[in-house]
Design a protein around this motif. Structure first.
Motif, PDB file in Angstrom:
ATOM      1  N   VAL A  97      84.036  34.196  69.042  1.00 36.05           N
ATOM      2  CA  VAL A  97      84.636  33.356  70.079  1.00 36.05           C
ATOM      3  C   VAL A  97      83.925  32.015  70.172  1.00 36.05           C
ATOM      4  O   VAL A  97      82.759  31.877  69.799  1.00 36.05           O
ATOM      5  CB  VAL A  97      84.582  34.045  71.462  1.00 36.05           C
ATOM      6  N   PHE A  98      84.642  31.051  70.704  1.00 34.00           N
ATOM      7  CA  PHE A  98      84.141  29.710  70.996  1.00 34.00           C
ATOM      8  C   PHE A  98      84.638  29.402  72.399  1.00 34.00           C
ATOM      9  O   PHE A  98      85.861  29.395  72.626  1.00 34.00           O
ATOM     10  CB  PHE A  98      84.704  28.733  69.965  1.00 34.00           C
ATOM     11  N   PRO A  99      83.761  29.184  73.390  1.00 33.97           N
ATOM     12  CA  PRO A  99      84.188  29.214  74.800  1.00 33.97           C
ATOM     13  C   PRO A  99      84.903  27.952  75.287  1.00 33.97           C
ATOM     14  O   PRO A  99      84.591  27.409  76.346  1.00 33.97           O
ATOM     15  CB  PRO A  99      82.873  29.448  75.540  1.00 33.97           C
ATOM     16  N   PHE A 100      85.869  27.494  74.500  1.00 31.61           N
ATOM     17  CA  PHE A 100      86.753  26.387  74.870  1.00 31.61           C
ATOM     18  C   PHE A 100      88.173  26.822  74.502  1.00 31.61           C
ATOM     19  O   PHE A 100      88.396  27.369  73.417  1.00 31.61           O
ATOM     20  CB  PHE A 100      86.383  25.117  74.115  1.00 31.61           C
ATOM     21  N   PHE A 101      89.140  26.550  75.392  1.00 32.27           N
ATOM     22  CA  PHE A 101      90.477  27.120  75.230  1.00 32.27           C
ATOM     23  C   PHE A 101      91.537  26.100  75.646  1.00 32.27           C
ATOM     24  O   PHE A 101      91.309  25.262  76.517  1.00 32.27           O
ATOM     25  CB  PHE A 101      90.626  28.383  76.094  1.00 32.27           C
ATOM     26  N   ASN A 102      92.710  26.236  75.031  1.00 34.99           N
ATOM     27  CA  ASN A 102      93.869  25.443  75.420  1.00 34.99           C
ATOM     28  C   ASN A 102      95.046  26.398  75.534  1.00 34.99           C
ATOM     29  O   ASN A 102      95.488  26.981  74.531  1.00 34.99           O
ATOM     30  CB  ASN A 102      94.151  24.353  74.398  1.00 34.99           C
ATOM     31  N   GLU A 108     103.709  21.729  79.098  1.00 37.47           N
ATOM     32  CA  GLU A 108     102.438  21.546  79.808  1.00 37.47           C
ATOM     33  C   GLU A 108     101.413  22.537  79.270  1.00 37.47           C
ATOM     34  O   GLU A 108     101.693  23.345  78.369  1.00 37.47           O
ATOM     35  CB  GLU A 108     102.626  21.767  81.308  1.00 37.47           C
ATOM     36  N   GLY A 109     100.207  22.478  79.825  1.00 39.45           N
ATOM     37  CA  GLY A 109      99.177  23.403  79.401  1.00 39.45           C
ATOM     38  C   GLY A 109      97.956  23.316  80.282  1.00 39.45           C
ATOM     39  O   GLY A 109      97.885  22.513  81.222  1.00 39.45           O
ATOM     40  N   LEU A 168      97.662  16.820  73.110  1.00 42.26           N
ATOM     41  CA  LEU A 168      97.333  16.058  74.316  1.00 42.26           C
ATOM     42  C   LEU A 168      96.204  16.736  75.079  1.00 42.26           C
ATOM     43  O   LEU A 168      95.274  16.092  75.573  1.00 42.26           O
ATOM     44  CB  LEU A 168      98.569  15.908  75.205  1.00 42.26           C
ATOM     45  N   GLY A 169      96.295  18.060  75.192  1.00 46.78           N
ATOM     46  CA  GLY A 169      95.245  18.807  75.879  1.00 46.78           C
ATOM     47  C   GLY A 169      93.932  18.798  75.124  1.00 46.78           C
ATOM     48  O   GLY A 169      92.858  18.610  75.708  1.00 46.78           O
ATOM     49  N   LEU A 173      90.435  16.989  76.383  1.00 44.58           N
ATOM     50  CA  LEU A 173      89.171  17.715  76.460  1.00 44.58           C
ATOM     51  C   LEU A 173      88.076  16.971  75.692  1.00 44.58           C
ATOM     52  O   LEU A 173      86.947  16.823  76.179  1.00 44.58           O
ATOM     53  CB  LEU A 173      89.340  19.121  75.894  1.00 44.58           C
ATOM     54  N   ARG A 174      88.378  16.499  74.490  1.00 46.44           N
ATOM     55  CA  ARG A 174      87.381  15.769  73.697  1.00 46.44           C
ATOM     56  C   ARG A 174      86.853  14.551  74.462  1.00 46.44           C
ATOM     57  O   ARG A 174      85.635  14.316  74.525  1.00 46.44           O
ATOM     58  CB  ARG A 174      87.993  15.321  72.367  1.00 46.44           C
TER      59      ARG A 174
END
Length: 585
Positions: A97-102, A108-109, A168-169, A173-174
């Motif tokens: 896992v990598f603890p960043f999500f979209n 939308e999101g 876009l999401g 985040l970046r």
């Protein structure tokens, strides 16, 4: 009222991003122990989207020293089916896992990130056509709080986005991480370094040179001088494991320079490097303590241990141990002139934490260690405002919102050092979520170097090869410095992710604020196709862009619509790499 337990939620909202993040703290203000507190969730809520339809969880694998590190995972959520996620062994981005999500829904999101450098856990359930349930926190909490004691939970960040393109999401985040969760210098994110190394990966002409076990003041300065003699304009000089008493790998716990290599300490190294216009980067692994080392002998009460395991875990939840570590490492940073402090962590701490917990205190050792880690890093940064911290844990196995707020992963994976196709895969996967990282390059040809370059790069070059391509090495360093700002822009994948050797891989970085961007395009060794059509992203259809194929010098002016519709890119030989840059006219 009976126990005087107080739960506080500290929330932060942002004027420049539609984001919110929070941390819960539990305070025992009573005169005795609290009852058992268990299964604490930092978030446990339903999130409703506007429209019915398919909901997709976009995430990435963690690091496991494989070509699939940070590989994208796109999972369509099925009704009433739980998705459960957690790392392995107590390091926050270890393997699975990598603890960043979209989380993408129609039009939308929701972007989500977890800040906890330990064993977090998360579950998601789609409970209707437009709603999900989200729970996340530490994997295990079952504990009493003692009088006047307090604890914190993982940090949670949520940021909704609107639109039909899930990038876009990702790009929001970046930019959010760059603005609010990246080390800043003069109001800007720190620049990841181009770092030169004089270690074994460079095949130095030293017999038995494993890691930096044979490193000395003389041979390290000689390596740095060689870089300058050849006109190679790297910025930092990197000394990795082995400079300390006992050497790598069994000397961790002896944080003192080896007398046989550094009789006057490390200051002569940094002074010599400064004369060559290098900054000094030095490796540590303070949390792992090998049996028989100074820390193990002098302070066994600071070490969490298992029978028959030669490695122990320095207990950062022990105030005396934490105080010693802060004072000792801070003192070394000052005395040795260390500009970039590199912290590795080559063990899984979870079993040590849990074995140390009593039945009514499960989770407390992990909490105290993670809190201690943050205190340690925060104090180093407070005392040394110009310091940069590198976060390495067997590669990138401890990357989360809290660690990226304090550090940069300069060696994001221990996968086969310098293997270019893997480096492309890792750059592709990690950049959906994280704008700053780097890895190593072992030889300065365009394919290998461009495969490795990101916001920074580590140069593991053998400068003593008789046919070492000096001019090309100079050109590639200059190219890296020239395009480095573009990596901080928006990211777009231009081909599917693929770990195979018979495909093309390409990705784009776009800086709308600079009206510039680039695409890095790779034709792997076994690819039969000599060209590919790439559809660029993020460009204004009615604007004109001057496009340059850097290797041929070919320039042409195309509209954004033409680039968005597709540009044919040719690479004749395999493996081959093309750098395409553009700027808005």
């Amino acid at each position: 009222p009976e126990t005087q337990l107080c739960v506080c939620c500290k929330c932060e909202i942002f004027s420049d991003f539609p984001a919110i993040e929070w941390v819960l703290t539990f305070h025992n203000n009573g005169t005795g122990h609290t009852p058992i507190i268990e299964d604490i969730q930092a978030i446990d809520t339903a999130w409703d989207f506007s429209r019915d339809g398919e909901i997709i969880l976009h995430r990435a694998l963690g690091s496991s020293a494989s070509r699939s590190d940070f590989e994208p995972v796109d999972e369509v959520m099925q009704p009433n089916t739980e998705i459960s996620l957690a790392p392995i062994g107590g390091r926050s981005s270890n393997t699975t896992v990598f603890p960043f999500f979209n989380i993408e829904a129609p039009g939308e999101g929701l972007v989500m990130a977890i800040g906890w450098s330990g064993q977090w856990a998360m579950s998601l359930i789609k409970n209707s056509e437009k709603s999900i349930e989200v729970r996340a926190g530490m994997e295990l909490t079952h504990l009493r709080l003692q009088k006047n004691e307090q604890i914190r939970t993982p940090k949670i960040m949520l940021m909704p986005w609107n639109g039909d393109d899930r990038m876009l999401g990702h790009n929001m985040l970046r930019q959010f991480i760059l603005r609010h969760h990246t080390l800043q210098k003069d109001g800007k994110p720190v620049t990841a370094p181009i770092a030169a190394s004089g270690g074994p990966a460079c095949q130095a002409p030293l017999p038995g040179f494993e890691e930096f076990n044979q490193a000395t003041v003389h041979n390290q300065i000689a390596w740095a001088e060689r870089y300058r003699q050849l006109g190679l304009d790297a910025e930092y000089f990197w000394i990795d494991a082995g400079w300390f008493e006992g050497r790598w790998a069994n000397g961790v716990g002896n944080w003192f320079a080896r007398k046989d290599g550094f009789p006057d300490g490390l200051r002569p190294v940094s002074d010599g490097l400064a004369e060559l216009n290098f900054k000094f980067l030095l490796w540590f692994e303070p949390e792992r303590v090998f049996q028989g080392t100074w820390l193990d002998r002098e302070h066994p009460d600071w070490i969490l241990k298992f029978p028959d395991n030669p490695n122990g875990l320095l207990d950062l939840g022990n105030p005396e141990a934490l105080h010693w570590l802060i004072e000792h490492i801070s003192g070394m940073i000052k005395e040795a002139g260390i500009a970039l402090y590199r912290q590795d962590f080559n063990m899984d701490p979870l079993s040590f934490w849990r074995a140390n917990d009593e039945a009514d205190r499960q989770g407390i050792s992990e909490i105290r260690h993670v809190e201690g880690l943050y205190t340690f890093w925060d104090e180093l940064l407070r005392r040394h405002p110009d310091l940069i911290i590198d976060n390495c844990a067997s590669g990138g196995r401890r990357i989360d919102l809290e660690t990226v707020s304090r550090s940069i992963p300069l060696w994001r994976t221990d996968y086969q050092y310098f293997e270019p196709n893997g480096s492309q895969c890792h750059t592709y996967g990690i950049n959906f979520y994280l704008p700053t990282s780097s890895t190593g390059n072992g030889y300065p040809d365009k394919y290998k170097f461009r495969s490795a370059i990101n916001t920074g790069v580590v140069l593991g070059w053998n400068l003593y090869l008789p046919d070492f391509p000096i001019e090309q090495a100079r050109d590639l360093i200059a190219e890296a410095k020239r395009i480095r700002p573009l990596f901080y822009g928006d990211f777009y994948p231009l081909t599917p992710h693929n770990t195979g050797d018979d495909v093309w891989m390409a990705y784009q970085f776009h800086r709308e604020d600079m009206k510039q961007g680039m695409a890095l395009v790779f034709r792997r060794a076994e690819s039969a196709d000599s060209s590919i059509a790439l559809k660029f992203c993020g460009l204004h259809p009615d604007k004109q862009y001057e496009v340059t194929v850097e290797d041929t010098g070919l320039k042409q002016t195309l509209t954004g619509k033409e680039l968005n519709d597709g540009m044919e890119v040719e690479i004749e030989g395999t493996p081959g790499a093309s750098l395409i840059t553009y700027s808005q006219v």
